[in-house]
Design an enzyme around this catalytic site. Structure first.
Site, PDB file in Angstrom:
ATOM      1  N   ASP A 465       1.013  -1.122   0.029  1.00 23.57           N
ATOM      2  CA  ASP A 465       0.042   0.080   0.011  1.00 23.57           C
ATOM      3  C   ASP A 465       1.031   1.293  -0.096  1.00 23.57           C
ATOM      4  O   ASP A 465       1.919   1.112   0.421  1.00 23.57           O
ATOM      5  CB  ASP A 465      -0.823  -0.074   1.358  1.00 23.57           C
ATOM      6  CG  ASP A 465      -1.937   1.258   1.344  1.00 23.57           C
ATOM      7  OD1 ASP A 465      -2.698   1.327   0.421  1.00 23.57           O
ATOM      8  OD2 ASP A 465      -1.631   1.933   2.332  1.00 23.57           O
ATOM      9  N   GLU A 518       1.052  -0.607  -5.156  1.00 23.30           N
ATOM     10  CA  GLU A 518       0.039   0.227  -5.280  1.00 23.30           C
ATOM     11  C   GLU A 518       0.632   1.656  -5.490  1.00 23.30           C
ATOM     12  O   GLU A 518       1.096   2.489  -4.714  1.00 23.30           O
ATOM     13  CB  GLU A 518      -1.015   0.241  -4.240  1.00 23.30           C
ATOM     14  CG  GLU A 518      -2.114   1.447  -4.460  1.00 23.30           C
ATOM     15  CD  GLU A 518      -2.553   2.389  -3.370  1.00 23.30           C
ATOM     16  OE1 GLU A 518      -3.457   3.088  -3.571  1.00 23.30           O
ATOM     17  OE2 GLU A 518      -1.891   2.237  -2.497  1.00 23.30           O
TER      18      GLU A 518
END
Length: 799
Positions: A465, A518
């Protein structure tokens, strides 16, 4: 709930042996509970002297009773009581002295303490404040001696925690010191074990700035006075082997900061925690037996970027609210397998205090959240998914951590896991702290954590993330709020090195695992190998796949427009092919796109209810045919109209046959199942996702018609059968629409049409094979004349 630590006045009162009768009774009851170091049923003991002095009962030929005392020196005594001693084992326990062996014990609340070994039993003198001591005229320390401790209304016999050598080896300490311990979880934290013949738990923690560390927990009624840890040299590691402490015990570390104040901290390496809002760590040992050997052997056969890869993203706590890991194992694998997805992606599973963060503010990096069960329960779920043929990806959050004062923030009184520069440590968007990637121990903590989930929980992939927030020093910072790197640039060189090390380590240690970034910018080489240098002078970051955030934003912007306006945004659907092979991409329609006012996928679409569903079906057909892997968030597979909420999850009632519009929602779900079925069957749709030779435009400029048509080609060593994908984003039927096709194929057959009636469409289909005309079109020698359904995607392949 974790009991609150005593106030200073209460602590002082608790540490005196002259405490009130009531206080003694409370303390005496402590050993009668649990499996702690003060636990266990009282055992039958030899008779002792009755005159109150230091006496011993000996068998014939045994040593005579002790004749001298050996109290703890005043300076050591003060440091032990204040929790600032770095070497309690050098004072407590048994030590050779002139005249014999000195025994010293620190047992708060005890009325009496005796040394027991074979036929020997010798009582120690009460030196006050919980200290007991004596010198026994022995030539050597008795093997396996024990302490017999008498409380107000209980007695117990235990091994002396301060009689043991360090339970952590020199090689472990060397690796920790180097920041290269790839299985750090086996060295730090709480680990049940047998050490020097005794059963107990080894506690270890990295706290280099601490003046002292003590273990507190249910086994000592949250008073760590009698459980000081020792410092193991310059590594900053503190250690204590606590006999008789076993699985399930709650614990924390009481750390004395450099300024003398104290803080109670959860274990950074805890493998199990209490369920929030409680936050104690839990001693854990796994007993799960894996049954996914076939899956693990099979997952290494084909690299992820050359395999079918269609992902169902799940927030476990809200997919079916109230279900535990084991209950989810009864439902989730069957549901995902029925829809044909190859993988699930779990939003963060690691422990987090605030459910509203969806797991993206982690406090327990090594512990699955206790909200849904134990670590073994989570392993059971992963095992069940694997046995159903479904890979398990997991969101991993090494970018930041929350400021909770019982977790990582200023863990030992100074910045430790976070950067020492407040401007570098404070995340400007989320109110959290950023890790100090330049510190080798912190890097080790995170790199080992990535391997931990893959090795211990058999996770098949990590979606990392917020990578962009890690890569740039000026991320969400204005001019003057950040300092350039050594080369004058804005790249966070420490974070780059960390990500490269993490990826290299995971791929080396865990065959078949994939890492996914990401990353929302155009950073060069996210999925390039770490040893291949790019134009910017950096090696690749080493990820296997990258989320294509550009495709997601552009394509959603296009489909959200009224069809009459789409011709002005045609390039938003074609631009992705300009850079489609710059990285190995995943096309994500994730949770981030269906919350906070962004509306659900079907609600983004224009038009009436029929047109909204038709638009979504056409969009999904375009997405599944586009180069790259696919990811779809839960609830979007059946066209849920409401935004996702972690409080109640998907609106499953939309699929209740008693609901009037149920066929509309079931039709979209049936389409998703069909997309996955045909996708997995047609190698052209996934074998060459990262190869430009696997794609060719047929019609990319038909802006007035809102038509996109392209060919996908399979691997060169395959059967050579291409697939033609045609997406039509106008609400009209187009007859005899000519599209060029490769020569050499006698007929083409629809293999998927999102306008089929069973999916809720209008039923404009071409069930019979279509023969190409020898009419050149779009630069090809032959062409098909198609009937394009309104707001639909059609896939065709040669018969």
């Amino acid at each position: 709930m974790t009991p609150r630590p005593r106030k200073p006045s209460d602590e002082k009162h608790a540490k005196t042996t002259k405490s009130t009768k009531g206080a003694r009774k409370t303390a005496a009851k402590a050993p009668a509970k649990g499996s702690g170091a003060t636990a266990g049923p009282p055992k039958a003991q030899p008779k002792s002297g009755t005159d109150g002095g230091t006496k011993a009962v000996t068998a014939p030929g045994a040593v005579p009773p002790p004749v001298t005392e050996s109290p703890v020196p005043a300076s050591d005594r003060d440091r032990l009581l204040s929790g600032t001693h770095h070497d309690p084992h050098g004072v407590l326990g048994a030590h050779p002295v002139p005249g014999g062996i000195a025994f010293r014990a620190l047992r708060p609340y005890a009325k009496a303490v005796a040394v027991v070994a074979d036929d020997l039993r010798a009582e120690l003198r009460d030196d006050g404040d919980g200290f007991f001591s004596a010198v026994l005229p022995l030539r050597a320390v008795p093997d396996g001696y024990r302490l017999h401790v008498t409380y107000e209304d209980a007695e117990l016999e235990i091994h002396d925690a301060y009689s043991f050598l360090p339970s952590l080896g020199e090689f472990d300490l060397h690796l920790i010191g180097e920041g290269r311990h790839e299985q750090l979880w086996t060295a730090l934290g709480a680990r049940p074990m047998i050490h020097q013949g005794a059963t107990g738990t080894r506690f270890t923690v990295w706290a280099p700035n601490a003046r002292g560390v003590r273990v507190v927990g249910g086994f000592n009624f949250w008073d760590g006075t009698g459980f000081p840890m020792r410092s193991l040299g310059g590594t900053g590691v503190w250690e204590l082997f606590a006999p008789s402490v076993g699985e399930g015990e709650l614990y924390k570390f009481e750390i004395t900061r450099p300024d003398g104040s104290k803080t109670l901290r959860a274990d950074p390496l805890a493998r199990r925690t209490e369920a929030p809002p409680a936050n104690s760590s839990v001693v854990h040992e796994s007993h799960h037996e894996w049954h996914d050997q076939e899956w693990l052997a099979r997952r290494t056969a084909v690299p992820a970027h050359e395999a079918p890869f269609s992902v169902y993203e799940v927030h476990l706590a809200s997919w079916r609210p109230g279900l535990t890991y084991r209950q989810l194992a009864e439902q989730l694998p069957a549901y995902v397998a029925d829809l044909g997805f190859t993988h699930v992606e779990l939003m963060p599973v690691a422990e987090h205090p605030f459910g509203g963060s969806w797991g993206y503010q982690v406090t327990g990096f090594y512990a699955p959240t206790a909200r849904l069960g134990t670590p073994d329960d989570f392993k059971f779920l992963v095992d069940a998914l694997h046995r159903a043929g479904i890979g398990v990806l997991m969101d991993w959050v090494p970018a930041h951590f929350p400021r909770d004062d019982w977790a990582l923030a200023e863990f030992d009184g100074r910045p430790l896991y976070e950067h020492e520069d407040p401007a570098r440590s404070a995340h400007p968007d989320w109110g959290t702290l950023e890790f100090d990637y330049g510190r080798k121990e912190v890097r080790n903590f995170l790199v080992a954590n990535a391997s931990y989930w893959c090795e211990e929980f058999h996770i098949d992939g990590l979606r990392v993330d917020a990578v962009a927030s890690m890569l740039y020093l000026d991320y969400s910072r204005e001019e003057g709020e950040w300092t350039p790197n050594a080369h004058g640039g804005r790249e966070n060189l420490d974070a780059v090195a960390f990500l490269q090390e993490m990826n290299a380590t995971v791929y080396r240690r865990c065959p078949g695992v994939v890492t996914i970034a990401e990353e929302s910018t155009a950073w060069d080489g996210v999925t390039r190998a770490t040893h291949h240098q790019g134009p910017g002078g950096f090696g690749g970051l080493g990820f296997g796949l990258k989320w294509n955030m550009g495709w997601m934003h552009d394509s959603l912007d296009y489909v959200s427009k009224e069809p009459v306006h789409r011709k002005y945004h045609h390039n938003e659907m074609t631009f992705s092919m300009v850079y489609a092979y710059s990285e190995n991409y995943v096309l994500p329609i994730s949770h981030d796109e269906v919350v906070h006012g962004k509306r659900s996928l079907v609600s983004k679409m224009p038009g009436d209810w029929w047109q909204q569903r038709a638009n979504q079906r056409a969009y999904l057909g375009f997405m599944w045919a586009h180069p790259g892997k696919q990811l779809l968030f839960m609830g979007q597979e059946f066209a849920q109209g409401a935004e996702w909420s972690e409080a109640h999850g998907p609106d499953w009632w939309l699929l209740d046959p008693a609901y009037g519009a149920e066929p509309d929602h079931r039709g979209v779900r049936d389409l998703v199942r069909e997309l996955n079925t045909v996708y997995r069957r047609e190698g052209a749709l996934w074998q060459r996702d990262t190869d430009p030779g696997g794609f060719a435009w047929v019609e990319g400029d038909a802006a007035e018609d809102n038509v996109f048509a392209f060919l996908r080609y399979p691997a060169e060593d395959g059967d050579g059968t291409p697939l033609l994908a045609v997406s039509h984003f106008s609400p009209v039927v187009r007859h005899a629409y000519r599209l060029g096709v490769p020569d050499g194929f006698g007929a083409w057959q629809e293999v998927l049409n999102t306008d089929e009636a069973r999916f809720g469409g209008g039923g404009v289909t071409s069930p019979d094979p279509l023969k190409p005309d020898p009419v050149p079109s779009h630069g090809r020698p032959a062409s098909l004349r198609l009937t394009l359904p309104p707001l639909a995607t059609v896939w065709l392949r040669p018969v």
